[in-house]
Design an enzyme around this catalytic site. Structure first.
Site, mmCIF file in Angstrom:
data_model
loop_
_atom_site.group_PDB
_atom_site.id
_atom_site.type_symbol
_atom_site.label_atom_id
_atom_site.label_comp_id
_atom_site.label_asym_id
_atom_site.label_seq_id
_atom_site.Cartn_x
_atom_site.Cartn_y
_atom_site.Cartn_z
ATOM 1 N N HIS A 375 -1.712 1.609 2.766
ATOM 2 C CA HIS A 375 -1.189 0.641 3.726
ATOM 3 C C HIS A 375 -0.505 1.323 4.901
ATOM 4 O O HIS A 375 -0.146 2.502 4.853
ATOM 5 C CB HIS A 375 -0.233 -0.347 3.040
ATOM 6 N N CYS A 394 2.497 3.870 -3.775
ATOM 7 C CA CYS A 394 1.388 3.580 -2.864
ATOM 8 C C CYS A 394 1.300 4.652 -1.776
ATOM 9 O O CYS A 394 2.241 5.425 -1.567
ATOM 10 C CB CYS A 394 1.560 2.197 -2.245
#
Length: 477
Positions: A375, A394
């Site tokens: 992301h 992440c």
């Protein structure tokens, strides 16, 4: 096995054509008789017999001498090792070139084995030497192709695996039928680009001038260990797709490769050691622009709950909203947070799309059990830091819209790009499902290459020591 790049493998086999091709000699009657005697055992007694013979890949060795090869000797004559055996012994002695420890295959004692066995009046010495060299070569082949350990674990592959034995035996027979045994065996190395680059750079460093070697690595033994660990990892599951995304976690870098060329490269932020980014093989199937962030429960109770207990305005101040289990909007001021514990926390926290959103302008999803994804992020300064293990697991991407652009263009969807950018500007969530998912690999390599030179990377999750202990167990490496 896929075709290899021209010139691969880079190693030091003997001169091509050194030994004649075609049918191999079957060995002397004495050696064949010793082999028949040593291999004569029923299925129940075979493990004990293999132990007495010093065989660690007994089923594969027996498969190698099974019909129609059950009356042949390949390595030993009455005078000792044959020329082809000497070629095989040289290859095993050079296992360091491939990040493999020669001691695992009997070096330096194996070359002296026929004479040493006869000197000690051991029964059937030539047959025993023949079997030991076959055993060493079969284990070398297994390690070369699949690695010594079970992928992603610290457990050795079972060299007694009877299911894999026929295939291993067949590979060795095929190599023996080739004009050059060494080249045939080395051609069985993994074809993956990253493996080839690292093995080639390591061998060049190993055989460079002394000054270059010192400059590349102050300690050759330490350098060998680092290279060996990462060649092992690459043997487990190096990407071989024609087009893919790879994130090397210790390098803090994402790359897109197509036809072995890097077409996109950018910096990333990965998980902190306590929230380590996992190794994953998956496929990017969808991405979302102007995404909403739904805060994971673990982060909500660990980081948000203490803030709410201090000040319920924390959510509004940071553009978050609170919902109950049925998705109804709640006022955080109406909740007595002092009485809420992680066990009684039944709320959902969400952050709407916007420049402040923790996921930034775009998020890329791929199936995995860790709920990890790629992301964007509003925290741009993090990419200026040399050490970027900063996330909850992440992977934050420095210029993720370049990746989104690439994904749409590869599907002939460039006309959708203006609308994509308008959605981002208007903070309107838009989902893009890919017609052709793109393979993605999150990997952990603490040694790689840069323009043909070795690069040693920080072991940010302290994984090398345990792997080294398992990989070199009992070898004194």
């Amino acid at each position: 096995m896929p075709a290899l790049t021209a010139g691969w493998p880079l190693s030091r086999p003997g001169p091509a054509g050194q030994l004649p091709s075609g049918p191999l000699p079957t060995g002397s009657a004495e050696v064949r008789a010793q082999l028949r005697h040593l291999l004569r055992s029923d299925a129940e007694s075979q493990p004990a017999a293999d132990h007495l013979l010093g065989l660690k890949a007994g089923p594969a060795v027996r498969a190698f001498y099974a019909a129609p090869h059950n009356d042949a000797a390949y390595w030993v004559a009455e005078t000792g090792w044959t020329p082809r055996a000497h070629e095989a012994l040289r290859l095993l002695a050079q296992a360091t070139d491939l990040g493999l420890p020669p001691a695992r295959y009997g070096s330096p004692d194996l070359p002296r084995l026929p004479d040493s066995l006869r000197a000690t009046a051991t029964a059937n010495p030539l047959g025993r030497a023949e079997l030991r060299l076959t055993d060493a070569l079969l284990r070398y082949l297994s390690d070369l192709q699949r690695g010594h350990l079970i992928a992603g674990t610290l457990t050795p592959l079972l060299t007694t695996d009877s299911l894999a034995a026929p295939a291993a035996a067949q590979q060795l027979h095929q190599a023996l039928d080739a004009p050059n045994l060494s080249r045939a065996l080395l051609a069985l190395q993994p074809p993956a680009r990253a493996y080839r680059l690292l093995q080639t750079a390591w061998q060049r460093a190993l055989h460079a001038s002394p000054l270059d070697s010192v400059r590349l690595m102050a300690d050759t033994t330490a350098g060998f260990r680092r290279v060996a660990l990462n060649l092992e990892r690459l043997r487990w599951a190096a990407p071989t797709d024609s087009e893919y995304v790879v994130v090397n976690i210790p390098a803090y870098r994402l790359q897109v490769l197509k036809n072995e060329q890097v077409v996109l490269s950018q910096r990333v932020v990965v998980g902190k050691p306590e929230f380590a980014t996992p190794t994953i093989s998956s496929r990017i199937g969808v991405f979302v622009v102007a995404p909403e962030w739904r805060v994971p429960y673990s982060i909500a109770v660990r980081e948000f709950l203490p803030e709410l207990q201090r000040d319920p305005a924390y959510l509004a101040d940071h553009h978050y909203r609170l919902y109950d289990g049925r998705g109804r909007l709640l006022n955080p001021w109406n909740i007595n947070w002092k009485k809420i514990t992680p066990e009684t926390f039944v709320y959902a926290i969400r952050q709407r799309a916007g420049s402040y959103n923790a996921l930034g302008n775009v998020v890329f999803y791929f199936s995995n059990r860790h709920a990890v994804f790629l992301h964007d992020t509003p925290s741009r300064n993090a990419f200026k830091r040399p050490e970027r293990a900063l996330s909850h697991g992440c992977v934050r991407v420095e210029t993720p819209l370049k990746l989104a652009d690439y994904l749409l263009r590869r599907e002939g969807r460039a006309r959708e790009l203006p609308a994509m950018y308008r959605s981002i500007q208007a903070h309107q969530t838009q989902t893009y499902e890919l017609r052709r998912s793109l393979p993605i690999y999150l990997r952990y390599y603490t040694c790689e290459t840069d323009n043909g030179r070795l690069v040693f990377l920080p072991d940010i999750y302290s994984r090398d020591a345990q792997l080294a202990a398992a990989l070199f167990a009992g070898l004194g490496q």
